[in-house]
Scaffold this motif. Structure first.
Motif, mmCIF file in Angstrom:
data_model
loop_
_atom_site.group_PDB
_atom_site.id
_atom_site.type_symbol
_atom_site.label_atom_id
_atom_site.label_comp_id
_atom_site.label_asym_id
_atom_site.label_seq_id
_atom_site.Cartn_x
_atom_site.Cartn_y
_atom_site.Cartn_z
ATOM 1 N N VAL A 9 0.812 -1.170 -0.195
ATOM 2 C CA VAL A 9 0.277 0.048 -0.378
ATOM 3 C C VAL A 9 0.786 1.215 -0.158
ATOM 4 N N SER A 10 2.396 1.150 0.586
ATOM 5 C CA SER A 10 3.092 2.776 0.769
ATOM 6 C C SER A 10 4.140 2.475 -0.164
ATOM 7 N N GLN A 64 -3.196 3.124 6.777
ATOM 8 C CA GLN A 64 -4.358 3.138 5.595
ATOM 9 C C GLN A 64 -4.104 1.846 4.757
ATOM 10 N N SER A 66 -6.257 1.910 1.665
ATOM 11 C CA SER A 66 -5.349 1.748 0.103
ATOM 12 C C SER A 66 -5.598 3.508 0.053
ATOM 13 N N THR A 67 -4.406 3.388 -1.098
ATOM 14 C CA THR A 67 -4.023 5.280 -1.041
ATOM 15 C C THR A 67 -4.242 5.333 -2.477
ATOM 16 N N LYS A 68 -3.448 6.238 -2.684
ATOM 17 C CA LYS A 68 -3.163 6.760 -4.920
ATOM 18 C C LYS A 68 -2.426 6.931 -4.025
ATOM 19 N N ASP A 71 -0.178 9.812 -2.568
ATOM 20 C CA ASP A 71 -0.499 10.035 -0.854
ATOM 21 C C ASP A 71 0.254 8.631 -0.228
ATOM 22 N N ALA A 72 0.612 7.901 -0.689
ATOM 23 C CA ALA A 72 1.013 6.661 -0.392
ATOM 24 C C ALA A 72 3.269 7.427 0.349
ATOM 25 N N MET A 75 2.866 7.676 4.263
ATOM 26 C CA MET A 75 2.247 7.080 5.313
ATOM 27 C C MET A 75 4.103 6.399 5.447
#
Length: 88
Positions: A9-10, A64, A66-68, A71-72, A75
């Motif tokens: 996710v990151s 999180q 999930s993330t765009k 925005d990763a 994290m």
């Protein structure tokens, strides 16, 4: 959150299966202890990841599901990167 999911996710590692393989090889540690893919990651933990001849140390800033892509980076914070000596 599981370590392999956080890494995906990151976007520290692009695929969850690859994150699992790297963890299973003992190339990731959380707060100085070797971690498995199923290890739990919490805010404030320090991750050390060996990418070939480089070791990247990052601090977990937020979790999180999930993330765009843009925005990763929020994290985690890269604390330092170092090259491993190949001369022994």
């Amino acid at each position: 959150m599981r370590l392999d999911k956080f890494l995906k996710v990151s976007r520290l590692i692009k695929r969850r299966t690859l994150a699992k393989e790297v963890a299973d090889q003992g190339r990731i540690s959380i707060n100085g202890k070797v971690a498995k893919a199923s290890s739990v990651v919490q805010v404030g933990d320090e991750l050390s990841i060996q990418f070939g001849q480089r070791i990247v140390t990052a601090r977990v800033e937020k979790l999180q599901d999930s993330t765009k892509k843009e925005d990763a980076n929020g994290m985690y914070t890269i604390l330092h990167e170092e090259k491993m000596n190949t001369f022994e």
